[in-house]
Motif scaffolding. Structure first.
Motif, PDB file in Angstrom:
ATOM      1  N   PRO A   1       0.800  -1.229   0.000  1.00  0.00           N
ATOM      2  CA  PRO A   1       0.000   0.000   0.000  1.00  0.00           C
ATOM      3  C   PRO A   1       0.831   1.277   0.000  1.00  0.00           C
ATOM      4  O   PRO A   1       0.346   2.327  -0.428  1.00  0.00           O
ATOM      5  CB  PRO A   1      -0.825  -0.104   1.292  1.00  0.00           C
ATOM      6  N   SER A   2       2.073   1.190   0.466  1.00  0.00           N
ATOM      7  CA  SER A   2       2.912   2.393   0.511  1.00  0.00           C
ATOM      8  C   SER A   2       3.498   2.736  -0.852  1.00  0.00           C
ATOM      9  O   SER A   2       4.075   3.809  -1.030  1.00  0.00           O
ATOM     10  CB  SER A   2       4.053   2.214   1.516  1.00  0.00           C
ATOM     11  N   LYS A   3       3.343   1.859  -1.823  1.00  0.00           N
ATOM     12  CA  LYS A   3       3.923   2.087  -3.147  1.00  0.00           C
ATOM     13  C   LYS A   3       2.858   2.193  -4.235  1.00  0.00           C
ATOM     14  O   LYS A   3       3.113   1.959  -5.408  1.00  0.00           O
ATOM     15  CB  LYS A   3       4.904   0.965  -3.490  1.00  0.00           C
ATOM     16  N   VAL A   4       1.655   2.553  -3.851  1.00  0.00           N
ATOM     17  CA  VAL A   4       0.556   2.606  -4.807  1.00  0.00           C
ATOM     18  C   VAL A   4       0.718   3.797  -5.757  1.00  0.00           C
ATOM     19  O   VAL A   4       1.063   4.896  -5.326  1.00  0.00           O
ATOM     20  CB  VAL A   4      -0.800   2.672  -4.064  1.00  0.00           C
ATOM     21  N   GLU A   5       0.490   3.574  -7.037  1.00  0.00           N
ATOM     22  CA  GLU A   5       0.599   4.619  -8.056  1.00  0.00           C
ATOM     23  C   GLU A   5      -0.490   4.436  -9.102  1.00  0.00           C
ATOM     24  O   GLU A   5      -0.951   3.318  -9.342  1.00  0.00           O
ATOM     25  CB  GLU A   5       1.973   4.573  -8.746  1.00  0.00           C
ATOM     26  N   ILE A   6      -0.859   5.517  -9.741  1.00  0.00           N
ATOM     27  CA  ILE A   6      -1.822   5.455 -10.817  1.00  0.00           C
ATOM     28  C   ILE A   6      -1.192   4.770 -12.035  1.00  0.00           C
ATOM     29  O   ILE A   6       0.014   4.872 -12.258  1.00  0.00           O
ATOM     30  CB  ILE A   6      -2.324   6.870 -11.186  1.00  0.00           C
ATOM     31  N   THR A   7      -1.996   4.040 -12.794  1.00  0.00           N
ATOM     32  CA  THR A   7      -1.530   3.410 -14.018  1.00  0.00           C
ATOM     33  C   THR A   7      -1.993   4.222 -15.224  1.00  0.00           C
ATOM     34  O   THR A   7      -2.895   5.067 -15.126  1.00  0.00           O
ATOM     35  CB  THR A   7      -2.078   1.985 -14.158  1.00  0.00           C
ATOM     36  N   LYS A   8      -1.397   3.950 -16.365  1.00  0.00           N
ATOM     37  CA  LYS A   8      -1.817   4.615 -17.600  1.00  0.00           C
ATOM     38  C   LYS A   8      -3.279   4.295 -17.900  1.00  0.00           C
ATOM     39  O   LYS A   8      -4.039   5.171 -18.330  1.00  0.00           O
ATOM     40  CB  LYS A   8      -0.943   4.174 -18.766  1.00  0.00           C
ATOM     41  N   ALA A   9      -3.686   3.058 -17.646  1.00  0.00           N
ATOM     42  CA  ALA A   9      -5.070   2.674 -17.915  1.00  0.00           C
ATOM     43  C   ALA A   9      -6.038   3.475 -17.054  1.00  0.00           C
ATOM     44  O   ALA A   9      -7.108   3.890 -17.523  1.00  0.00           O
ATOM     45  CB  ALA A   9      -5.249   1.180 -17.673  1.00  0.00           C
ATOM     46  N   GLU A  10      -5.679   3.711 -15.793  1.00  0.00           N
ATOM     47  CA  GLU A  10      -6.540   4.505 -14.919  1.00  0.00           C
ATOM     48  C   GLU A  10      -6.622   5.949 -15.400  1.00  0.00           C
ATOM     49  O   GLU A  10      -7.700   6.557 -15.414  1.00  0.00           O
ATOM     50  CB  GLU A  10      -6.015   4.464 -13.485  1.00  0.00           C
ATOM     51  N   THR A  11      -5.473   6.513 -15.765  1.00  0.00           N
ATOM     52  CA  THR A  11      -5.454   7.880 -16.275  1.00  0.00           C
ATOM     53  C   THR A  11      -6.335   8.000 -17.507  1.00  0.00           C
ATOM     54  O   THR A  11      -7.149   8.928 -17.631  1.00  0.00           O
ATOM     55  CB  THR A  11      -4.020   8.313 -16.605  1.00  0.00           C
ATOM     56  N   ASP A  12      -6.186   7.069 -18.429  1.00  0.00           N
ATOM     57  CA  ASP A  12      -6.987   7.097 -19.655  1.00  0.00           C
ATOM     58  C   ASP A  12      -8.477   6.957 -19.335  1.00  0.00           C
ATOM     59  O   ASP A  12      -9.320   7.628 -19.944  1.00  0.00           O
ATOM     60  CB  ASP A  12      -6.547   5.980 -20.604  1.00  0.00           C
ATOM     61  N   TYR A  13      -8.811   6.091 -18.382  1.00  0.00           N
ATOM     62  CA  TYR A  13     -10.204   5.886 -17.994  1.00  0.00           C
ATOM     63  C   TYR A  13     -10.825   7.180 -17.473  1.00  0.00           C
ATOM     64  O   TYR A  13     -11.946   7.558 -17.852  1.00  0.00           O
ATOM     65  CB  TYR A  13     -10.280   4.789 -16.932  1.00  0.00           C
ATOM     66  N   LEU A  14     -10.097   7.876 -16.605  1.00  0.00           N
ATOM     67  CA  LEU A  14     -10.613   9.115 -16.040  1.00  0.00           C
ATOM     68  C   LEU A  14     -10.730  10.201 -17.105  1.00  0.00           C
ATOM     69  O   LEU A  14     -11.706  10.961 -17.130  1.00  0.00           O
ATOM     70  CB  LEU A  14      -9.731   9.577 -14.882  1.00  0.00           C
TER      71      LEU A  14
END
Length: 507
Positions: A283-296
């Motif tokens: 949980p301390s290394k969580v980052e957004i992915t390209k797929a999430e960025t594109d989805y938003l």
């Protein structure tokens, strides 16, 4: 080793600090330890909303929604500087749920709990509404309703401050090494991460409010097994330059039935989120992915006249929500309710573990936690007190922020209006402790950029556990979005100087 304390709390997020505040106010001796900074993880990675959870109604979470709506009113009253009303616009089209169903849901949302401060929902035609200039022409009608905005990480800090002012010992960057029962007490070893110094603490009871790490604390630190587990769900957000004018937000339904918010943010930006993705890594290394960025981005572009891509994102953040695992197949359907698990009592040291929860209901969660924990400790529950007690800086007459800002402006007529507004929003009535007797900005010392002065940094270090640059520029404020590039370097140098002073003060 010092005398036993009543309560050792693990975790400096919203639940840990909320329980610390309530417990200290009931007269318990409290030590809270947080391995990083306050609100370092989940509690600073929210969509910044105090809300009932309109979409939870379709999962029949009526108790949770009602409790959240009641808490929305209470929190608005005790922290009017960091919480304020916000209008939400919900566009509607024929391919979505029937309009009558949405209207019925909004009616229920309006009436599940008493509503004194916020307007009722209504059906709107976007021609006269300013949302018409934002939405694509096919979005002709919809609904509006009200919820609230919150400065989430500041809410955590204010609870920690109030806990400390009621006698709690709050230690950031301090981790639990191990804890084991020793007769009727817990014997716990903690470590200061900055110095490596270790200390043994004895406590009558413990609270495991470690968020995504609640299971790890139980197994690795306490040597416990439990059938209750958290289901980690990653939520990511993006921040863009301001996509529209107006102090209203949007709630947008995607074809996959997920909901996305677009919220005015820090005057010059728009906050967009969130995703809901199962997560199993650190949980301390969580980052957004390209797929999430594109989805938003695609979610916004589906509705807004101004379409966006990843190139428009100026910053992003992600967090892991430690939801109670109710074994729902869909991540969006996992309950946002909380479960409190109590062990011990009858001569054994008590342990309460917090599973799940949401920022809106943290105060009520803390009350419920103590109602369960105190009998296990053999203590009277006492009187709940936090519902009407202002958080630090929230003691404004009538909980009226605008009236207080006017008073502050009259008291400091020579200081810039934007500076006074920002300080009043961040610190409420305690802005005057930052400003002191200043009559000009020069009286506040060095300006590190964006109106961040030496006086403000001194206050943050002395009263809000600030030790690192991110504590200042991202968690205690969002000045990282506004200051020049060299501000971080200059603030880091200032904080190093504070550490030198701290270390030499004992020589």
């Amino acid at each position: 080793m010092s005398a036993p304390i009543d309560l050792l709390i693990i975790g400096g997020g919203i639940n840990g600090t909320g329980i610390a505040r309530d417990a200290a106010g009931r007269g318990l001796s409290v030590l809270l330890v947080e391995q990083d900074d306050l609100a370092s993880h989940t509690s600073s990675a929210s969509t910044k909303l105090i809300h009932g959870g309109l979409r939870y109604l379709e999962y029949y979470e009526f108790r949770l929604v009602r409790e959240a709506l009641m808490e929305r009113e209470r929190l608005l009253g005790i922290a009017p500087h960091i919480i304020w009303p916000l209008e939400f616009v919900l566009p509607h089209s024929a391919d979505q749920r029937p309009a009558w169903m949405i209207r019925a849901g909004l009616f229920l949302y309006d009436h599940l709990a008493k509503r004194k401060r916020l307007p009722a929902s209504r059906a709107v035609t976007f021609g006269p509404h300013p949302a018409a200039a934002v939405l694509k022409p096919q979005n002709r009608r919809g609904f509006t309703y009200a919820d609230c905005w919150v400065e989430d990480s500041r809410l955590v800090v204010l609870n920690a401050m109030d806990a400390a002012e009621h006698g709690a010992d709050v230690r950031t960057r301090t981790k639990l090494i191990t804890a084991r029962p020793d007769g009727a007490l817990w014997r716990a070893d903690i470590e200061d991460r900055a110095t490596g110094a270790r200390e043994t603490i004895t406590a009558h009871a413990m609270v495991n409010a470690a968020g995504p790490w609640v299971g790890e604390v139980l197994s690795a630190k306490l040597g416990r097994n439990t059938q209750k587990t958290v289901r980690m769900i990653k939520g990511s957000h993006i921040i863009t330059r301001k996509l529209y004018d107006g102090e209203f937000a949007f709630i947008l339904q995607n074809p996959d039935k997920r909901i996305i918010f677009a919220v005015p943010y820090e005057h010059d930006f728009t906050l967009i989120g969130t995703t809901d993705i199962p997560y199993e890594a650190d949980p301390s290394k969580v980052e957004i992915t390209k797929a999430e960025t594109d989805y938003l981005c695609e979610s916004i572009s589906r509705y807004f006249r101004t379409e966006i891509t990843a190139a428009d994102v100026v910053r992003s953040y992600s967090g892991v929500r430690p939801l109670y695992d109710d074994h729902a197949e869909n991540a969006s359907a996992v309950t946002r309710d909380y479960v409190l698990d109590v062990e011990g009592g009858n001569g054994k040291p008590a342990l309460l573990s917090v599973f799940g929860g949401k920022i809106t209901t943290y105060r009520k969660l803390a009350e419920h936690a103590l109602e369960k924990l105190l009998p296990a400790m053999g203590r009277p529950i006492g009187t709940s007190w936090t519902a009407g007690a202002a958080l630090p800086g929230g003691d404004m007459p009538g909980a009226d922020f605008d009236a207080y800002l006017a008073t502050l402006t009259r008291k400091y007529p020579s200081l810039p209006a934007p500076l006074l507004h920002r300080l009043a929003r961040a610190y409420g009535t305690r802005a005057e402790r930052v400003l002191g007797n200043a009559s000009t900005t020069a009286d506040l010392g060095v300006d590190y950029g964006g109106g961040l002065t030496a006086a403000e940094l001194d206050y943050l270090v002395a009263h809000e556990w600030v030790r690192e640059v991110e504590d200042v520029l991202w968690r205690r404020s969002k000045l990282a979005l506004h200051v020049p590039e060299d501000t971080a370097t200059r603030v880091a140098a200032y904080l190093r100087g504070c550490k030198v002073k701290e270390s030499t003060s004992f020589l």
